[in-house]
Motif scaffolding. Structure first.
Motif, short mmCIF file in Angstrom:
data_model
loop_
_atom_site.label_atom_id
_atom_site.label_comp_id
_atom_site.label_asym_id
_atom_site.label_seq_id
_atom_site.Cartn_x
_atom_site.Cartn_y
_atom_site.Cartn_z
N SER A 10 -6.55 -4.84 7.73
CA SER A 10 -7.72 -3.96 7.55
C SER A 10 -8.68 -4.47 8.84
N SER A 28 2.42 1.33 7.97
CA SER A 28 1.34 2.20 7.46
C SER A 28 1.10 1.78 6.05
N VAL A 32 -2.63 0.54 4.80
CA VAL A 32 -3.27 1.25 3.85
C VAL A 32 -3.61 0.49 2.74
N CYS A 35 -6.29 -1.77 3.44
CA CYS A 35 -7.65 -1.28 3.47
C CYS A 35 -8.09 -0.74 2.09
N ALA A 57 -2.38 7.90 -1.15
CA ALA A 57 -2.68 7.32 0.20
C ALA A 57 -1.40 6.23 0.31
N GLU A 60 1.58 8.90 0.88
CA GLU A 60 1.73 9.15 2.07
C GLU A 60 2.10 8.31 3.27
N ALA A 61 1.68 7.02 2.89
CA ALA A 61 1.88 5.74 4.13
C ALA A 61 3.48 5.58 4.02
N PRO A 77 -4.99 5.20 8.50
CA PRO A 77 -5.65 5.53 7.36
C PRO A 77 -7.14 6.02 7.85
N LYS A 92 -5.66 17.22 3.02
CA LYS A 92 -5.14 16.92 4.50
C LYS A 92 -4.82 18.31 5.14
N GLU A 112 -3.48 9.55 8.65
CA GLU A 112 -3.45 9.55 7.21
C GLU A 112 -4.67 9.79 6.81
N ILE A 114 -7.11 9.33 4.04
CA ILE A 114 -7.36 8.48 2.62
C ILE A 114 -8.07 9.27 1.54
#
Length: 121
Positions: A10, A28, A32, A35, A57, A60-61, A77, A92, A112, A114
């Motif tokens: 992050s 990813s 993520v 983060c 999130a 999706e990652a 993200p 999105k 991506e 978040i």
């Protein structure tokens, strides 16, 4: 690369994280999750997030990690300011239709999302 940044993705600059993701040296999902850990550790004080769906999130990652990079922000993200009109059920898709964000991102960029961050009043 700074050893601390390697331990905590992050803290990576976006350009470095994007490069590492494109090379397959960082996922990813790992970015993520780092983060999200940072957000969860600070948001009770900062109150920056109006909406945050950690499970979506991460899902999706994982999806982005399974496909070839689709642009310079693939797998990165991002949070969207709360003044951008979004439908939180399909944030999105709505954002990508919204002129405010579409004009700000070059074609082929697939960050991506978040979720939504709040603007201080």
């Amino acid at each position: 690369m700074n050893h601390l940044m390697f331990e905590d993705p992050s803290l990576l600059p976006i350009s470095m994280a994007a490069t590492l993701i494109a090379r397959g040296e960082l996922t990813s999902q790992a970015l993520v999750e780092a983060c999200l850990d940072r957000i969860h550790g600070r948001d009770s004080t900062v109150h920056a997030w109006a909406h945050l769906d950690a499970d979506a999130a991460i899902a999706e990652a994982r999806r982005l990690d399974r496909i070839a990079p689709s642009g310079p922000l693939h797998g990165i993200p991002v949070g969207i300011k709360d003044i951008i009109d979004t439908d939180l059920n399909d944030i999105k898709a709505k954002i990508l239709q919204d002129d405010a964000i579409v004009k700000a991102l070059p074609g082929g960029v697939d960050p991506e999302v978040i979720n939504k961050v709040m603007i201080p009043k």
